[in-house]
Design an enzyme around this catalytic site. Sequence first.
Site, PDB file in Angstrom:
ATOM      1  CB  THR A 348       2.565  -0.960  -5.424  1.00  0.00           C
ATOM      2  OG1 THR A 348       1.929  -1.648  -6.495  1.00  0.00           O
ATOM      3  CG2 THR A 348       3.958  -1.510  -5.271  1.00  0.00           C
ATOM      4  N   GLY A 431       7.231   2.358  -4.823  1.00  0.00           N
ATOM      5  CA  GLY A 431       7.157   3.616  -5.537  1.00  0.00           C
ATOM      6  C   GLY A 431       8.365   3.864  -6.413  1.00  0.00           C
TER       7      GLY A 431
END
Length: 525
Positions: A348, A431
């Site tokens: 991310t 995550g």
Amino acid sequence: MRDFHFPGRSPVLATNGMCATSHPLAAATAIDILKRGGNAMDAAIAGAVLLGICEPQMTGIGGDCFVLWSMPGETKVHALNGSGRAPAGLDAAMLRDAGHDTVPLGSPHAVTIPGAVDAFCTLSERVGKLGLDTLLAPTIHYAEAGVPVAPRVASDWIPCATALQGSARDTYMVNGKVPKTGEIFRAPKQAEVLRRIAKDGRDAFYTGEVAEDMITTLTALGGAHTAQDFANAACTDTTPVAGAYKDIEVVEHPPNGQGAVALLLLNILKHFDIASMDPFGAQRAHIEAEAAKLAYDARNRFLADADHMTRIDHLLSEDTAAKLAALINPKRAMANATHLSEAVHKDTIYITVVDGDGMIVSLIYSIFHGFGSGIASDKFGILFQNRGAGFSLTQGHPNELKGGKRPMHTIIPGIIRSNGKPVMPFGVMGGQYQPTGHARFVTNQTDFGMDPQAAIDAPRCFSDRGVLQVERGYSEAVRQELADMGHTVEIPDSALGGAQAIKVHDTGVLEGASDPRKDGCALGY
């Protein structure tokens, strides 16, 4: 203060504005937007969208976001849920009947409707100052001109590229190969999409030719996505959750993200004298690992779309935390919690910006796994997230896949308040590591007096699926002591997570911190 005899990073100090994120081009773009009269929201959006070109394996306009922010002079933290929903025509029974126990990662069934574009358009109109055309211009430029692939990005690209399928391989490889550090990555077809969004807003993405391209690609592979699913996409205002740890308050985005899990973990850790422990010793690592097992077990049972979740008060309860803390043996590892059948990931991006007026933005933006589903739209090359793999297929589970429902998300932005005042936006990528990362970042500061940069630099460990991953920053003696406690200890292949933070001092000085585990930096002016 760090020892200048050793490699390291100094905090970045400024007064007019600050950005911290995982790629320097995005940080520089955010600062440029501030200098041009934009506010922190403008800067965060511009930097975030650009990260989809700088770190395409991590994020992109086919993904989702969550945003926390506070306005100048306010104590309130606002929250926006920019995560997408499953297509209305899809549910868990269909996949169970097809013989699946989990949502297949690289299938169209894992593709939820992208939510980030709607969120960015909404926030630009509601909170920003400069307009989408100005905010998207840097990404349009770099998507066409290209971006040199940074070292960490090149390293991540290698294992992630195996997910790419069909036309996505043409778009997200360079001359058919994984790019090396310094090679130029371009995405001119995405530049055209962004040009249309800059002109016509969210409808240019969720209706018309761009939406048709996405729908045609997905339905050709068996997806249940319809034009109505895309047209109905909408971000949602929501109310943050918060909890105290010592003399600070940690504010998190509410479910369907796992911010409540970070708060539960901190509540469990309150029952131990963390400050008396060696910050990089086995005892602290053990207690944190055991607390994480229990907090994540609760997550796996209860966390879901807020509209389908009934146990948020249970997760945030001090009584729940006390009962879980009592289960921890300070000298012996317990069995790992039953892991999620739903897929988890480590990819991310996170960006935080504070402007000179005091607006604070904490924004996280992701396509879930490396290169998401691996599916890209055929005409415009929009890479789809696979957030639907975060659903459960277990009948009756709060997180069971249903049409129109949001899946459990791993990504969480945070803001720390002190004396009721927002003083530090922060995020820890990685995550399902993120709740542990939030807790460690907080306790590094509150229990051990580290400044934000030192708190980020410090070594990390994480109990994941029966293995205690311990970074190389720990000594062999500590690893052996943890093994003697019953942990299965391994050094992870890649560093755990990547954090960014900005501390707002009472003097008005902004202190930026950025994780050396990533390619980025903090920049101020």
